[in-house]
Design an enzyme around this catalytic site. Structure first.
Site, PDB file in Angstrom:
ATOM      1  N   HIS A  35       0.827  -1.209   0.000  1.00 10.11           N
ATOM      2  CA  HIS A  35       0.000   0.000   0.000  1.00 10.11           C
ATOM      3  C   HIS A  35       0.864   1.262   0.000  1.00 10.11           C
ATOM      4  O   HIS A  35       0.551   2.233  -0.706  1.00 10.11           O
ATOM      5  CB  HIS A  35      -0.931   0.003   1.217  1.00 10.11           C
ATOM      6  N   GLU A  36       1.926   1.248   0.784  1.00 10.23           N
ATOM      7  CA  GLU A  36       2.801   2.422   0.819  1.00 10.23           C
ATOM      8  C   GLU A  36       3.500   2.614  -0.522  1.00 10.23           C
ATOM      9  O   GLU A  36       3.670   3.753  -0.984  1.00 10.23           O
ATOM     10  CB  GLU A  36       3.829   2.264   1.935  1.00 10.23           C
TER      11      GLU A  36
END
Length: 491
Positions: A412-413
């Site tokens: 996600h990052e």
């Protein structure tokens, strides 16, 4: 007289019949439908309070009333409030939508197109690796029966071969993600183009991992034949290594799944009208999302920059609440556009039978139920290739879940931080923060009282849609502006 008696006899018989029925009903204690209740001449003494009754909204009520009217009221209130916001936005900013007003750089478009086209090459590299390994496996199986020592030697050879194969797959998958991330971070400025390229690379990376892990187990089952190999029956129609073909790989590449199987359930034909409807929905919702983002979300984000710069907490909270409505509508539209429209259209074209891309996540009574219901393709990948193998190796379910969310947090990052050129860790921390929220809401999921499920569902909506997403959008937008926009010019 006789004739008169004959003429009146039918009426007399009817009256006699009514009297007989009334007497029979009275004798059995029943009230005849033909007998009208006797009305008292004392009208002011009617016993309206003659039994114990409870208020409709009380928990002691004998029946649960319908809340359809309240639902209609809430819908009308939401429509009225959002119409007010639309009018206010138009009066304050005018029309902000401009097709020609974009900041696409030609280099971004060229590099993005090349990168998007080259990423699938890593999947075909994985096919070449598996093709070579399958050839070696077929030679081993084709040899005559062996002694136990020779079988043990074959196992050692297999383990050695798997190490080389695993190394090549790891190198290939890592290059897929690393090269894409490097180019997007340093050479593609536009976050939209960068997000598409990074998302494509992550999807291909997950497919490569699934392709490698699945064929590894199929190869191991081939080299260790038994009466019960433990493979699902669906694999019988295309056993290993017959599945190592370019056609099989291309189907997996385009199929709306991240989990590799040599065989998938298929539909009998393609309904092109269904495909056209889903694509029309996807196109319409994409335009709708763009309009909302340009006309409503962008002004709120821009007006929040100075508040975040001076850490005006009250104003930041007000902006988060204001942005929450817009982000929620955009997120729901994006969910329908991707999971209901686009994936179903792709599944129909590919005749892919299993189309459970999501379940009723909106009714989630806990965060754990939500993550098992939302985005089923990713959930099934994590369960099959991360969670289950770790539990099989002796890890506790809690530790295995922690590893799943750690991997998800990293991805996600990367998906948010690399296209925006800002690794600020908000997406990473947000995903890891799901673990304590799951632990808090898990008891609510198991409660027999419906109130527990209602509380869990409210916690899900508040934490995820009313606080998490708007706050994350604000922080990443501020980081972008601090690096490239108005905040950087203020310094």
């Amino acid at each position: 007289m006789a004739s008169q008696a004959e003429e009146t006899s039918p009426a007399h018989e009817l009256e006699t019949s009514k009297s007989t029925k009334a007497n029979a009903a009275a004798s059995t204690g029943e009230t005849s439908v033909l007998t009208k209740p006797r009305r008292s001449k004392y009208r002011h003494v009617a016993a309206y309070h003659s039994q114990v009754r409870h208020s409709s909204l009380s928990r002691d009520a004998d029946w649960t009333p319908s809340f359809l009217g309240f639902r209609n009221l809430m819908v009308l209130v939401l429509v009225a409030m959002n119409l007010r916001l639309i009018i206010e936005n138009f009066m304050k900013y005018g029309v902000l939508i401009c097709i020609k007003c974009h900041d696409y750089r030609q280099r971004d478009i060229v590099l993005g197109s090349i990168l998007f086209a080259l990423v699938p090459c890593h999947l075909f590299t994985a096919y070449i690796i598996e093709l070579a390994t399958a050839g070696a496996a077929k030679k081993t199986v084709g040899q005559p029966k062996k002694t136990d020592e020779e079988k043990e030697h074959d196992q050692q050879v297999f383990r050695s071969t798997w190490r080389y194969t695993a190394f090549l797959h790891t190198l290939n998958a890592t290059l897929c993600l690393a090269v894409t991330s490097f180019v997007v971070y340093f050479y593609i400025h536009h976050p939209g183009i960068g997000t598409l390229c990074e998302l494509h690379a992550i999807i291909v990376w997950l497919k490569i991992c699934s392709y490698a892990f699945t064929n590894r187990d199929l190869r191991l089952a081939l080299l260790n034949p038994s009466s019960d190999p433990g493979l699902p029956e669906i694999y019988a129609s295309c056993p290993y290594p017959r599945n190592i073909t370019i056609e099989n790989l291309c189907y997996f590449w385009l199929a709306p799944t991240l989990v590799y199987q040599s065989v998938y359930p298929r539909t009998s034909s393609v309904r092109w009208s269904f495909v056209a409807k889903r694509l029309a929905e996807f196109g319409g919702l994409s335009v709708f999302i763009w309009l909302l983002s340009a006309q409503y979300a962008a002004p709120v984000l821009r007006n929040s920059i100075d508040k975040i710069a001076v850490m005006d907490i009250a104003s930041i909270l007000e902006r988060v609440m204001k942005l929450s409505t817009i982000s929620l509508v955009i997120w729901l539209a994006g969910f329908f556009a991707l999971f209901q429209a686009l994936l179903n259209a792709l599944a129909e074209v590919m005749r892919f039978g299993d189309r459970e891309f999501y379940t009723d996540w909106w009714n989630s009574s806990s965060l754990g139920v939500y993550w098992r219901s939302w985005n089923r393709p990713v959930y099934l990948f994590m369960k099959r290739h991360v969670y289950s193998p770790l539990v099989g190796r002796g890890w506790s379910p809690l530790a295995a879940s922690g590893m799943v969310f750690l991997l998800s947090a990293i991805l996600h990052e990367m998906l948010v931080g690399i296209p925006t050129h800002n690794f600020i860790g908000v997406a990473f921390v947000g995903m890891l923060f799901q673990l304590p929220l799951i632990a808090v809401t898990a008891p609510l999921e198991k409660m027999r009282d419906p109130l527990g499920k209602v509380i869990g569902n409210c916690i899900f909506w508040v934490s995820f849609c009313l606080v998490g997403q708007p706050l994350g959008a604000l922080l990443y937008f501020f980081a972008w502006q601090a690096k490239y926009g108005s905040v950087s010019r203020m310094r």
